[in-house]
Design a protein around this motif. Structure first.
Motif, short mmCIF file in Angstrom:
data_model
loop_
_atom_site.label_atom_id
_atom_site.label_comp_id
_atom_site.label_asym_id
_atom_site.label_seq_id
_atom_site.Cartn_x
_atom_site.Cartn_y
_atom_site.Cartn_z
N LEU A 1 0.85 -1.20 0.00
CA LEU A 1 0.00 0.00 0.00
C LEU A 1 0.89 1.25 0.00
CD1 LEU A 1 -2.68 -1.23 2.59
CD2 LEU A 1 -2.68 -1.44 0.09
N THR A 43 -0.80 4.94 0.66
CA THR A 43 -1.57 5.05 1.91
C THR A 43 -0.67 5.69 2.96
OG1 THR A 43 -2.87 3.09 1.37
CG2 THR A 43 -2.85 3.77 3.67
N ALA A 64 -5.89 7.24 1.79
CA ALA A 64 -5.50 6.27 0.77
C ALA A 64 -6.14 6.62 -0.57
CB ALA A 64 -5.90 4.86 1.19
N ASP A 73 -5.20 1.86 -3.86
CA ASP A 73 -4.68 1.18 -2.68
C ASP A 73 -5.80 0.50 -1.89
OD1 ASP A 73 -1.98 1.59 -3.00
OD2 ASP A 73 -1.70 2.57 -1.07
N THR A 110 -6.51 -2.70 -3.48
CA THR A 110 -5.46 -3.65 -3.09
C THR A 110 -5.71 -4.17 -1.68
OG1 THR A 110 -3.83 -2.54 -4.51
CG2 THR A 110 -2.97 -3.92 -2.74
#
Length: 356
Positions: A194, A197, A235, A239, A242
């Protein structure tokens, strides 16, 4: 090259975006690992495309903190049933119930602590757009906890609490011997890939700008002070997809055990105990299996993420809001629920690309 978008899914998301009354809207879906993203809103398109901006997640941050808690428990740094005072031993607690609060109670909102500390309530009512969290440091948070009487015996009743989740921040930090931001980055964000983020504002032009109820007046970035663990994560939609895919396919990540742990139903809550809750997710019945989700809001933004493991479907909804009536949360939930109604074999083969 990205696969061609599923026309039916793209049409469904376009209709959902049109129902949301907000300056900026992003709806993103992952189905079987393929993604479709739609954006819209009443405001002029920002210089950075809406799908590339970083959004404030508010209470969705709690899912990151509790995943971190589960990871540390798996690693042996702590146990879920550890008393909070074992990791914050120097607090002069005045109420016996406070000594019985465990890390599990904080994560599941069963600690008995109020939603926010009482010294924040008056300011929030009188100045709804004034951010009382910004000046609330960790020392003040811990002093307030030390003198707060829990509303009920820990573990006996569900009561949503930003206060309780905020206390997980210093507790986890003490247990692992490093700061909460470093801990979350090293144990959750980096292993899951990430990279977009963060726990604070990014560079100019990368963050979505929230709005007041008129949809025009901008709201400053939310500084959460000592409530970092309860509401500070930002974020991008990518992300967050994900993040959802990690929950849908935990075996493909370094955090397979913790990701499975946070999805186990643990308690029942609500009217007649009809609603189920995991360590961090709301857990509702749906076709073929449960639907898990969480919502969040800051002073000018709203967020929703949810997923349906049986059909390997996840949905992200983000908006710079125009008050509570923008219909984003309801629209996002209804859209995910409808997608969950498709048979698993159809969902697994659904296409998806990037439609914007």
């Amino acid at each position: 090259m990205s696969p061609e978008p599923d026309p039916a899914l793209a049409d469904r998301l376009a209709q959902a975006v049109a129902r949301i009354d907000a300056p900026d809207v992003v709806l993103a879906v992952t189905r079987g690992g393929r993604r479709t993203v739609l954006t819209g809103g009443s405001a002029l398109t920002p210089p950075t495309p809406r799908h590339a901006l970083r959004y404030e997640l508010g209470s969705l941050s709690k899912t990151f903190t509790v995943l971190l808690l589960a990871e540390l428990a798996r690693a042996g740094a702590l146990a879920l049933d550890d008393p909070l005072v074992a990791h914050l031993p120097d607090l002069p607690l005045t109420h016996p119930y406070a000594r019985r609060i465990t890390l599990w109670h904080l994560a599941t909102h069963t600690s008995g602590l109020p939603r926010i500390p009482t010294d924040l309530v008056v300011g929030a009512v009188v100045h709804p757009y004034a951010n009382g969290y910004a000046a609330y440091d960790t020392d003040r948070l811990l002093r307030t906890f030390a003198r707060t009487r829990p509303r009920h015996r820990p573990g006996t009743r569900w009561r949503y609490s930003n206060f309780g989740l905020a206390l997980l921040g210093p507790a986890l930090s003490r247990a692992a011997g490093t700061t909460y931001p470093a801990l979350l980055t090293e144990r959750v964000l980096r292993p899951l890939g990430l990279t977009d983020t963060t726990l604070g504002p990014g560079t100019t032009g990368t963050d979505a700008i929230g709005h007041r109820t008129n949809g025009v007046t901008p709201v400053r970035s939310a500084d959460m002070g000592a409530f970092l663990a309860a509401g500070s994560v930002r974020a991008t939609p990518g992300d967050l997809l994900t993040y959802l895919e990690a929950h849908l396919f935990p075996e493909d990540t370094p955090l397979a055990g913790p990701l499975r742990d946070v999805q186990v139903p643990l308690l029942r809550r609500g009217w007649r105990h009809r609603n189920t809750h995991t360590l961090t997710w709301y857990h509702h019945p749906a076709s073929h299996g449960p639907l898990l989700f969480h919502v969040g809001a800051t002073f000018g933004q709203q967020a929703f993420i949810g997923y349906h493991p049986a059909t390997r479907t996840g949905l992200v909804a983000l908006a710079t809001r125009r008050g509570r009536s923008c219909r984003m949360i309801t629209t996002a939930y209804e859209t995910l629920y409808a997608l969950a109604g498709q048979p698993p074999e159809r969902a697994a083969g659904a296409g998806g690309g990037s439609g914007r």
